[in-house]
Motif scaffolding. Structure first.
Motif, PDB file in Angstrom:
ATOM      1  N   ASP A   1       0.825  -1.212   0.000  1.00  0.00           N
ATOM      2  CA  ASP A   1       0.000   0.000   0.000  1.00  0.00           C
ATOM      3  C   ASP A   1       0.858   1.261   0.000  1.00  0.00           C
ATOM      4  OD1 ASP A   1      -2.372  -1.383  -0.051  1.00  0.00           O
ATOM      5  OD2 ASP A   1      -2.759  -1.198   2.102  1.00  0.00           O
ATOM      6  N   SER A   2       1.939   1.231   0.761  1.00  0.00           N
ATOM      7  CA  SER A   2       2.807   2.412   0.831  1.00  0.00           C
ATOM      8  C   SER A   2       3.478   2.703  -0.499  1.00  0.00           C
ATOM      9  CB  SER A   2       3.873   2.222   1.912  1.00  0.00           C
ATOM     10  OG  SER A   2       3.272   2.165   3.174  1.00  0.00           O
ATOM     11  N   LYS A   3       3.858   1.674  -1.214  1.00  0.00           N
ATOM     12  CA  LYS A   3       4.475   1.880  -2.527  1.00  0.00           C
ATOM     13  C   LYS A   3       3.433   2.303  -3.553  1.00  0.00           C
ATOM     14  CE  LYS A   3       8.264  -1.411  -2.019  1.00  0.00           C
ATOM     15  NZ  LYS A   3       8.793  -2.698  -2.464  1.00  0.00           N
ATOM     16  N   ARG A   4       2.296   1.637  -3.556  1.00  0.00           N
ATOM     17  CA  ARG A   4       1.271   1.867  -4.579  1.00  0.00           C
ATOM     18  C   ARG A   4       0.521   3.178  -4.356  1.00  0.00           C
ATOM     19  NH1 ARG A   4      -3.902   0.197  -4.227  1.00  0.00           N
ATOM     20  NH2 ARG A   4      -3.352  -1.176  -2.514  1.00  0.00           N
ATOM     21  N   ILE A   5       0.164   3.469  -3.120  1.00  0.00           N
ATOM     22  CA  ILE A   5      -0.714   4.603  -2.835  1.00  0.00           C
ATOM     23  C   ILE A   5       0.042   5.833  -2.336  1.00  0.00           C
ATOM     24  CG2 ILE A   5      -2.670   5.386  -1.440  1.00  0.00           C
ATOM     25  CD1 ILE A   5      -3.528   2.431  -1.284  1.00  0.00           C
ATOM     26  N   LEU A   6       0.988   5.619  -1.435  1.00  0.00           N
ATOM     27  CA  LEU A   6       1.619   6.749  -0.753  1.00  0.00           C
ATOM     28  C   LEU A   6       2.978   7.140  -1.302  1.00  0.00           C
ATOM     29  CD1 LEU A   6       0.685   5.750   2.901  1.00  0.00           C
ATOM     30  CD2 LEU A   6      -0.506   7.314   1.376  1.00  0.00           C
ATOM     31  N   GLY A   7       3.468   6.461  -2.333  1.00  0.00           N
ATOM     32  CA  GLY A   7       4.705   6.866  -2.986  1.00  0.00           C
ATOM     33  C   GLY A   7       5.972   6.540  -2.229  1.00  0.00           C
ATOM     34  N   LEU A   8       5.978   5.417  -1.520  1.00  0.00           N
ATOM     35  CA  LEU A   8       7.169   5.035  -0.766  1.00  0.00           C
ATOM     36  C   LEU A   8       8.389   4.872  -1.667  1.00  0.00           C
ATOM     37  CD1 LEU A   8       8.464   4.170   1.934  1.00  0.00           C
ATOM     38  CD2 LEU A   8       7.764   1.842   1.411  1.00  0.00           C
ATOM     39  N   ALA A   9       8.198   4.325  -2.847  1.00  0.00           N
ATOM     40  CA  ALA A   9       9.327   4.061  -3.753  1.00  0.00           C
ATOM     41  C   ALA A   9       9.665   5.257  -4.642  1.00  0.00           C
ATOM     42  CB  ALA A   9       9.005   2.849  -4.615  1.00  0.00           C
ATOM     43  N   ASP A  10       8.969   6.366  -4.484  1.00  0.00           N
ATOM     44  CA  ASP A  10       9.145   7.501  -5.391  1.00  0.00           C
ATOM     45  C   ASP A  10      10.167   8.529  -4.924  1.00  0.00           C
ATOM     46  OD1 ASP A  10       7.208   6.331  -6.924  1.00  0.00           O
ATOM     47  OD2 ASP A  10       5.586   7.605  -6.171  1.00  0.00           O
TER      48      ASP A  10
ATOM     49  N   LEU B   1       7.708  10.023   6.864  1.00  0.00           N
ATOM     50  CA  LEU B   1       6.444  10.688   6.523  1.00  0.00           C
ATOM     51  C   LEU B   1       5.444   9.714   5.905  1.00  0.00           C
ATOM     52  CD1 LEU B   1       7.765  14.102   5.200  1.00  0.00           C
ATOM     53  CD2 LEU B   1       6.529  13.664   7.324  1.00  0.00           C
ATOM     54  N   VAL B   2       5.923   8.799   5.061  1.00  0.00           N
ATOM     55  CA  VAL B   2       5.039   7.792   4.481  1.00  0.00           C
ATOM     56  C   VAL B   2       4.460   6.916   5.592  1.00  0.00           C
ATOM     57  CG1 VAL B   2       4.977   5.706   3.050  1.00  0.00           C
ATOM     58  CG2 VAL B   2       6.074   7.772   2.188  1.00  0.00           C
ATOM     59  N   MET B   3       5.287   6.527   6.549  1.00  0.00           N
ATOM     60  CA  MET B   3       4.810   5.686   7.652  1.00  0.00           C
ATOM     61  C   MET B   3       3.795   6.425   8.514  1.00  0.00           C
ATOM     62  SD  MET B   3       8.300   3.748   8.738  1.00  0.00           S
ATOM     63  CE  MET B   3       7.569   2.400   9.653  1.00  0.00           C
ATOM     64  N   ILE B   4       4.024   7.707   8.753  1.00  0.00           N
ATOM     65  CA  ILE B   4       3.066   8.502   9.528  1.00  0.00           C
ATOM     66  C   ILE B   4       1.740   8.591   8.784  1.00  0.00           C
ATOM     67  CG2 ILE B   4       2.540  10.841  10.343  1.00  0.00           C
ATOM     68  CD1 ILE B   4       5.559  11.077  11.021  1.00  0.00           C
ATOM     69  N   ARG B   5       1.792   8.889   7.477  1.00  0.00           N
ATOM     70  CA  ARG B   5       0.554   8.957   6.689  1.00  0.00           C
ATOM     71  C   ARG B   5      -0.176   7.623   6.711  1.00  0.00           C
ATOM     72  NH1 ARG B   5       1.935  11.260   0.941  1.00  0.00           N
ATOM     73  NH2 ARG B   5       3.904  10.314   1.417  1.00  0.00           N
TER      74      ARG B   5
ATOM     75  N   ILE C   1      -7.616   0.954   2.201  1.00  0.00           N
ATOM     76  CA  ILE C   1      -6.876   2.197   2.442  1.00  0.00           C
ATOM     77  C   ILE C   1      -6.858   3.027   1.168  1.00  0.00           C
ATOM     78  CG2 ILE C   1      -4.568   3.101   2.869  1.00  0.00           C
ATOM     79  CD1 ILE C   1      -4.302   1.225   5.103  1.00  0.00           C
ATOM     80  N   GLY C   2      -6.876   2.363   0.014  1.00  0.00           N
ATOM     81  CA  GLY C   2      -6.910   3.084  -1.251  1.00  0.00           C
ATOM     82  C   GLY C   2      -8.145   3.958  -1.371  1.00  0.00           C
ATOM     83  N   GLY C   3      -9.305   3.431  -0.989  1.00  0.00           N
ATOM     84  CA  GLY C   3     -10.543   4.216  -1.027  1.00  0.00           C
ATOM     85  C   GLY C   3     -10.489   5.392  -0.079  1.00  0.00           C
ATOM     86  N   LEU C   4      -9.959   5.150   1.120  1.00  0.00           N
ATOM     87  CA  LEU C   4      -9.811   6.226   2.091  1.00  0.00           C
ATOM     88  C   LEU C   4      -8.833   7.273   1.588  1.00  0.00           C
ATOM     89  CD1 LEU C   4     -10.160   7.536   4.866  1.00  0.00           C
ATOM     90  CD2 LEU C   4      -8.439   5.959   5.731  1.00  0.00           C
ATOM     91  N   PHE C   5      -7.697   6.826   1.026  1.00  0.00           N
ATOM     92  CA  PHE C   5      -6.699   7.763   0.508  1.00  0.00           C
ATOM     93  C   PHE C   5      -7.303   8.609  -0.610  1.00  0.00           C
ATOM     94  CE2 PHE C   5      -3.220   8.904  -2.398  1.00  0.00           C
ATOM     95  CZ  PHE C   5      -2.446   9.645  -1.521  1.00  0.00           C
ATOM     96  N   GLY C   6      -8.082   7.989  -1.491  1.00  0.00           N
ATOM     97  CA  GLY C   6      -8.733   8.734  -2.567  1.00  0.00           C
ATOM     98  C   GLY C   6      -9.649   9.816  -2.030  1.00  0.00           C
ATOM     99  N   ASP C   7     -10.440   9.484  -1.009  1.00  0.00           N
ATOM    100  CA  ASP C   7     -11.331  10.477  -0.411  1.00  0.00           C
ATOM    101  C   ASP C   7     -10.543  11.601   0.256  1.00  0.00           C
ATOM    102  OD1 ASP C   7     -13.460   9.018  -1.264  1.00  0.00           O
ATOM    103  OD2 ASP C   7     -13.988   8.218   0.710  1.00  0.00           O
TER     104      ASP C   7
END
Length: 118
Positions: free
Chosen positions: A11-20, A35-39, A55-61
């Motif tokens: 989820d962190s890589k796909r949604i929150l940009g951990l690998a970016d 910061l990714v872990m806190i989010r 979490i993806g649905g929540l992140f989108g909202d």
């Protein structure tokens, strides 16, 4: 327990940009991961409280809600926050401070008109 760790990383890589993170400085990389872990932890807490399925649905909202604010609204909120802090420190009324700051500045006077019409 390992599955929850795998879900976190996926989820962190796909949604929150951990690998970016493209920073070369080690401290910057640590800050990015932190910061990714806190989010992620905040989103999981909200997910549990509000019964979201993913979490993806929540992140989108959350993402859509944050980006609805315009730049002017964000700047105006920041200015009001600074004025509130100054008012607390000086024990003055916020409206008086706002009037003193804006009265003699035509740029800020135009800015307040734009912010209040938004």
């Amino acid at each position: 327990m390992r599955w929850s760790i795998e879900v976190f990383f996926a989820d962190s890589k796909r949604i929150l940009g951990l690998a970016d993170c493209s920073a070369r400085d080690f401290s910057s990389q640590i800050a990015h991961v932190t910061l990714v872990m806190i989010r992620y932890n905040l989103l999981v807490s909200i997910k549990r409280a509000n019964d979201y399925e993913t979490i993806g649905g929540l992140f989108g909202d959350m993402y859509n809600g944050v980006h609805e604010l315009t730049v002017i609204e964000k700047n105006w909120d920041f200015i009001l926050e600074v004025i509130t802090t100054v008012a607390e420190l000086t024990e003055m009324d916020e409206e008086i401070i706002l009037d003193l700051i804006i009265r003699d500045n035509c740029r800020l006077a135009a800015f307040i008109v734009l912010a209040q019409s938004a």
